[in-house]
Design a protein around this motif. Structure first.
Motif, mmCIF file in Angstrom:
data_model
loop_
_atom_site.group_PDB
_atom_site.id
_atom_site.type_symbol
_atom_site.label_atom_id
_atom_site.label_comp_id
_atom_site.label_asym_id
_atom_site.label_seq_id
_atom_site.Cartn_x
_atom_site.Cartn_y
_atom_site.Cartn_z
ATOM 1 N N ASN A 124 0.668 28.809 -5.432
ATOM 2 C CA ASN A 124 1.052 29.590 -6.603
ATOM 3 C C ASN A 124 1.635 30.899 -6.100
ATOM 4 O O ASN A 124 0.984 31.630 -5.360
ATOM 5 N N THR A 126 3.339 34.145 -7.802
ATOM 6 C CA THR A 126 3.690 34.873 -9.011
ATOM 7 C C THR A 126 2.956 36.207 -8.987
ATOM 8 O O THR A 126 2.156 36.465 -8.088
ATOM 9 N N ARG A 127 3.213 37.049 -9.944
ATOM 10 C CA ARG A 127 2.570 38.369 -9.975
ATOM 11 C C ARG A 127 1.061 38.227 -10.182
ATOM 12 O O ARG A 127 0.611 37.407 -10.980
ATOM 13 N N GLU A 129 -1.622 39.236 -11.986
ATOM 14 C CA GLU A 129 -1.975 39.917 -13.221
ATOM 15 C C GLU A 129 -2.756 38.960 -14.106
ATOM 16 O O GLU A 129 -2.771 37.744 -13.872
ATOM 17 N N LYS A 131 -2.475 37.545 -17.061
ATOM 18 C CA LYS A 131 -1.847 36.419 -17.747
ATOM 19 C C LYS A 131 -1.574 35.239 -16.811
ATOM 20 O O LYS A 131 -1.493 34.093 -17.255
ATOM 21 N N LYS A 132 -1.437 35.509 -15.500
ATOM 22 C CA LYS A 132 -1.133 34.436 -14.551
ATOM 23 C C LYS A 132 -2.383 33.651 -14.157
ATOM 24 O O LYS A 132 -2.279 32.563 -13.593
ATOM 25 N N ASN A 133 -3.574 34.217 -14.404
ATOM 26 C CA ASN A 133 -4.824 33.447 -14.350
ATOM 27 C C ASN A 133 -5.129 32.846 -12.972
ATOM 28 O O ASN A 133 -5.575 31.698 -12.859
ATOM 29 N N GLN A 134 -4.909 33.634 -11.921
ATOM 30 C CA GLN A 134 -5.204 33.117 -10.574
ATOM 31 C C GLN A 134 -6.687 32.832 -10.370
ATOM 32 O O GLN A 134 -7.050 31.993 -9.532
ATOM 33 N N PHE A 200 -0.078 26.281 -12.219
ATOM 34 C CA PHE A 200 0.493 27.342 -13.058
ATOM 35 C C PHE A 200 -0.314 27.462 -14.358
ATOM 36 O O PHE A 200 0.164 27.129 -15.440
ATOM 37 N N SER A 202 -1.126 29.686 -16.574
ATOM 38 C CA SER A 202 -0.926 30.941 -17.305
ATOM 39 C C SER A 202 -1.620 30.926 -18.665
ATOM 40 O O SER A 202 -1.686 29.891 -19.343
ATOM 41 N N GLU A 205 3.089 32.295 -21.691
ATOM 42 C CA GLU A 205 4.384 32.444 -21.031
ATOM 43 C C GLU A 205 5.478 32.352 -22.083
ATOM 44 O O GLU A 205 5.418 31.504 -22.982
ATOM 45 N N GLY A 208 8.668 30.422 -18.341
ATOM 46 C CA GLY A 208 8.058 29.940 -17.101
ATOM 47 C C GLY A 208 9.115 29.350 -16.188
ATOM 48 O O GLY A 208 9.084 28.156 -15.875
#
Length: 289
Positions: A124, A126-127, A129, A131-134, A200, A202, A205, A208
Motif C-alpha cells: 500500500n 498512499t498518504r 492519514e 481516511k487511508k486506514n493503514q 486499499f 479507505s 474516496e 481512488g
C-alpha cells in the motif's frame, strides 16, 4: 490578474469561498470540482447545517460543476443537482508509465529493502492519514503473517500525520521484521511490479486513482466497498469488500491468484471505461472555453 480566464477549485465544500470571491471579481468561468465522498463520516448537527449552507453557496456561485465520480458529485453537490447540472470528468492516467514500467528495476528494490524473491508481497503506497486506514491493513496482515511465513507487507507514501503511529502498531504486533516502511517514493510504478497484492481499505474516496494504476500494472487490488466501483475496469483485478468483516479480507488474500491479461485487452477496457488521456484532456479544456 485580468489574464486569468477561469477559477478551477477542487476543495470540496470550501470551493464556495473561492468561487464566491471569483464571482465578486467577475470571472465568467467558476468551476466547482468535487473530489471526495462522505461515506462513513459522522457529522454533528451544526456541521450538517454548515455543509448545507456551503453547498447552496457553491451551487449559486459556480458556472460549472464537475466531479471525479458520480459518487463524489452526489455527496458534495447533491444527487438531484449533480444529475441535472454536473458532469463526471475522469482523472487523467499516464498509461505508458504503468503499462511499460521497467521490470529490471524491481531486483534493485528487493535488494535495497531486503525483500526475498519468494516473498508474498502485500503493498500500500498512499498518504498516511486516517481516511487511508493503514491500521486496518496492519491488523489484517497480522493474521496473514501467522498463516503464511512468506508474507511481507510494504507501506509507503507521504506522512499525513499517522506514519509514526503505524510504526508503533507494527512494533506492538511484533511484525517489525515482516513490514517495510519505504517512505515517499517517486517511482511508484516500479513498486507495483514488486507487489503481489495491493490493499486499499479507505474509509472514503472520491475516486481512488491508484486502483486504475494497479490494474495498468496487472496488480490485483482488494479495496473497501467505500471506494467507487467506477474504478473497476472489468478485468477481474478488483474486489470490493466491507470493512466490517475482516475475515472476508483474510480469505480473499489467502485465496489470491495472479491474472494474466494482455496489453490489448487492457487498452480496450480503458477506452470503454473512459480513461484515455487524450479524450479526458479535451473534456477538461472545454471547461475553459
Amino acid at each position: 490578474h485580468d489574464e486569468y480566464i477561469a477559477i478551477h477549485s477542487n476543495c470540496n465544500f470550501d470551493n464556495e469561498l473561492y468561487l464566491r470571491t471569483a464571482r465578486d471579481f467577475s470571472f465568467d468561468r467558476r468551476i466547482f470540482h468535487a473530489h471526495d465522498t462522505l461515506t462513513g463520516i459522522k457529522y454533528t448537527f451544526l456541521q450538517k447545517v454548515v455543509i448545507k449552507i456551503k453547498r447552496f453557496s457553491a451551487r449559486i456561485n459556480s458556472s460549472n460543476s464537475v466531479a471525479c465520480s458520480h459518487e463524489a458529485g452526489y455527496d458534495i453537490l447533491g444527487a438531484n443537482y449533480f444529475d441535472e447540472y454536473g458532469v463526471v470528468i475522469r482523472n487523467i492516467v499516464d498509461i505508458d508509465r504503468f503499462v511499460r514500467s521497467d521490470l529490471s528495476s524491481t531486483d534493485d528494490l528487493r535488494k535495497k529493502y531486503s525483500i526475498p524473491n519468494d516473498a508474498f508481497v502485500i503493498g500500500n503506497i498512499t498518504r498516511f492519514e486516517d481516511k487511508k486506514n493503514q491500521a486496518f491493513i496492519i491488523e489484517t496482515f497480522k493474521d496473514i503473517a501467522a498463516k503464511n511465513d512468506k508474507a511481507l507487507l510494504v507501506l509507503g507514501g507521504p506522512d499525513g500525520g499517522n506514519e509514526q503511529q503505524m510504526k508503533d502498531i507494527v512494533k506492538e504486533c511484533g511484525l517489525s521484521d515482516r513490514v517495510r516502511f519505504i517512505g515517499l517514493q517517486k517511482d511508484v510504478q516500479k513498486w507495483l511490479r514488486v507487489f503481489d497484492l495491493y490493499l486499499f481499505p479507505s474509509l472514503f474516496e472520491g475516486f481512488g486513482i491508484v486502483v486504475i494504476e494497479n490494474q495498468l500494472s496487472l496488480l490485483k487490488t482488494i479495496a473497501s466497498n467505500r471506494v467507487p466501483s467506477s474504478t473497476d475496469l472489468g478485468l477481474g483485478l478488483v474486489d470490493y469488500l466491507p470493512l466490517e468483516n475482516k475475515n472476508e479480507w483474510i480469505n480473499a488474500i489467502m485465496n489470491h491468484t495472479k491474472s494474466n491479461i494482455d496489453e490489448l485487452t487492457l487498452k480496450k477496457a480503458l477506452k470503454q471505461k473512459g480513461f484515455i488521456p487524450e479524450d479526458n484532456r479535451i473534456e477538461i479544456l472545454k471547461l475553459y472555453q
